[in-house]
Each structure stands twice: as C-alpha cells, then as structure tokens.
Design a protein around this motif. Structure first.
Motif, PDB file in Angstrom:
ATOM      1  N   ALA A 140       0.923  -1.281   0.125  1.00  4.85           N
ATOM      2  CA  ALA A 140       0.053   0.183  -0.157  1.00  4.85           C
ATOM      3  C   ALA A 140       0.923   1.168   0.035  1.00  4.85           C
ATOM      4  O   ALA A 140       0.445   2.203  -0.531  1.00  4.85           O
ATOM      5  N   LYS A 141       2.178   1.125   0.546  1.00  4.22           N
ATOM      6  CA  LYS A 141       3.105   2.315   0.694  1.00  4.22           C
ATOM      7  C   LYS A 141       3.865   2.402  -0.704  1.00  4.22           C
ATOM      8  O   LYS A 141       4.841   3.091  -0.782  1.00  4.22           O
ATOM      9  N   GLY A 142       3.587   1.400  -1.534  1.00  7.29           N
ATOM     10  CA  GLY A 142       4.520   1.359  -2.787  1.00  7.29           C
ATOM     11  C   GLY A 142       5.847   0.651  -2.262  1.00  7.29           C
ATOM     12  O   GLY A 142       6.885   0.601  -3.350  1.00  7.29           O
ATOM     13  N   ASP A 143       5.902   0.073  -1.389  1.00  9.51           N
ATOM     14  CA  ASP A 143       7.196  -0.762  -1.223  1.00  9.51           C
ATOM     15  C   ASP A 143       7.100  -2.422  -1.632  1.00  9.51           C
ATOM     16  O   ASP A 143       5.784  -2.823  -1.974  1.00  9.51           O
ATOM     17  N   VAL A 144       8.101  -3.142  -1.634  1.00  6.57           N
ATOM     18  CA  VAL A 144       7.957  -4.694  -2.033  1.00  6.57           C
ATOM     19  C   VAL A 144       8.404  -5.395  -0.683  1.00  6.57           C
ATOM     20  O   VAL A 144       9.199  -5.147  -0.107  1.00  6.57           O
ATOM     21  N   PHE A 145       7.443  -6.292  -0.554  1.00  2.99           N
ATOM     22  CA  PHE A 145       7.868  -7.172   0.675  1.00  2.99           C
ATOM     23  C   PHE A 145       7.767  -8.558  -0.065  1.00  2.99           C
ATOM     24  O   PHE A 145       6.675  -9.278  -0.584  1.00  2.99           O
TER      25      PHE A 145
END
Length: 232
Positions: A140-145
């Motif tokens: 949702a924050k534009g990061d990758v997990f």
C-alpha cells in the motif's frame, strides 16, 4: 482549534484503512484471511473473488464507482485465469492497485513471473499472519515485501548466478525445446496453457540467459545440449 479560546480540541484520530481484495479459489482460505484482517483497525476487506477473471470483473465494477481497493492479495494457481496473468492485467488496467501474491508455490520460475508481471510482494502460505499484514501494508505504501525464503533464493541468484543451460528454469527448458521445434509464441502458450504474453516473456528470458540474439541460435543450443534430437 477552538474558535473561542484558541485551544486545540480533542478529536478522535482518523485511521486511513487499506482496502484489500482477496482472490483465492478456496473459500475457506478467503474466510480465514478475511477473519484475520478484519480485526485490524487499518485494514478492510473490500471484496473476495474465486479466480483471476472474477477479480478483474470485480475491479471493473469497483472502478466504475471509484471504490478500487488499495491491494489485491492473490493466489497463483486458480481456474479460468491464474494469478500471474491476473497480476499482469490488474497492474496494466489499474496502475494504482498493488498486487501481493500469497501462494503455496515457491519455485523461482513462478516468483520471477509474478514480479515481472507487476507483483509488489510474494509470500508463501506458510507465512505468519503478521508477515501477510506487513506485505499488504508495504504494498500500500509502494514498497515490495518478499517471503524470507524467496528473498534468500533471489539473493543467491544475484551473488552466484547460474550460467548456460543450468541458468534456465524447468519451464524455460520446456520453452527452449518448443522454440527449437519451431513453435511461435502463441503455439508455445497453447502448449503450456499460459498466456501469449507469458510465453513471450519466457522466450525473452531464455535468449537473455543464454546470451543469444535469435530463435535459430536457441534451436542449435537445444540440439547441442541433447534436449531434442538433431534434424535428419
């Protein structure tokens, strides 16, 4: 700010919720994920879908009412439309929607395909619930997990990348054989029951990994490596 005395009035903190679409062909899995997410203040289950096609249809309807979710949590193996194809179409049609894969399959071929098609996260179904939540919040924050096991495999590939035929995944070997047999991208897609776009991506990956520039060169490599008999 209080208009009479200039003080700041106490106000309840507004929580911005991350809206999630759950896509899995097993109803019990969807219910379990929903039950866990709905107890969290910052997450909200917008809808569910049983496969990629249903997910796309639901997103089209949501878009018409300006109610798109922030994140799609999606399985890979599903009827009608699998997760890789659905991920590609979701990220193309709805660029503001992030996709996190939650699947039982950790083969690097699937990981690469999902990430190449726009996934913002990749988790295995044995992940802890907290990891699933962290992946949704990160997306949702534009990061990758990435699942820790997947991240380790990707790191190993970067540190000591395989070369030659050994660099190819099992699916890429299948694609190389079909290329050598003269199949077009569409014919490869039909044979392997994948989308033409995915087939095209596999062919490009094969040529890149083998440092080749043409399908003819790939055919010669396949013959030399004994992947198919030489032409009479």
């Amino acid at each position: 700010m209080n208009a009479l005395d200039g003080t700041t009035a106490d106000r309840p903190e507004v929580v911005t919720r991350v809206r999630v679409l759950i896509v899995d062909d097993h109803a019990v899995v969807r219910r379990g994920i929903r039950a866990y997410l709905e107890v969290l203040d910052d997450l909200e289950v917008a809808a569910e879908a049983a496969d990629g096609q249903e997910a796309l249809e639901g997103l089209e309807s949501m878009a018409a009412h300006s109610e798109l979710p922030d994140v799609v949590l999606i399985d890979l193996l599903m009827p009608r439309m699998d997760g890789v194809v659905a991920t590609s179409r979701i990220t193309e049609r709805f660029p503001g929607v992030r996709v996190v894969v939650l699947t039982s399959f950790g083969e690097m071929e699937r990981v690469h395909a999902a990430l190449a098609n726009g996934a913002s996260g990749y988790l295995l179904k044995d992940a802890e619930p907290g990891e699933v939540v962290a992946a949704i919040r990160a997306a949702a924050k534009g990061d990758v997990f990435l699942d820790p096991a997947v991240a380790r495999q990707l790191t190993r590939e970067i540190v000591a990348p395989p070369t030659g035929i050994s660099a190819l995944t099992g699916r890429e070997r299948d694609v190389l054989i079909l290329v050598a047999q003269g199949h077009s991208n569409q014919a490869i897609a039909d044979e392997l029951v994948i989308s033409e776009r995915t087939a095209r991506t596999h062919v490009s990956n094969v040529l890149r990994k083998l440092q080749l520039t043409s399908r003819t060169q790939a055919a010669l490599i396949a013959v030399r490596q004994g992947l198919l008999p030489p032409q009479a």
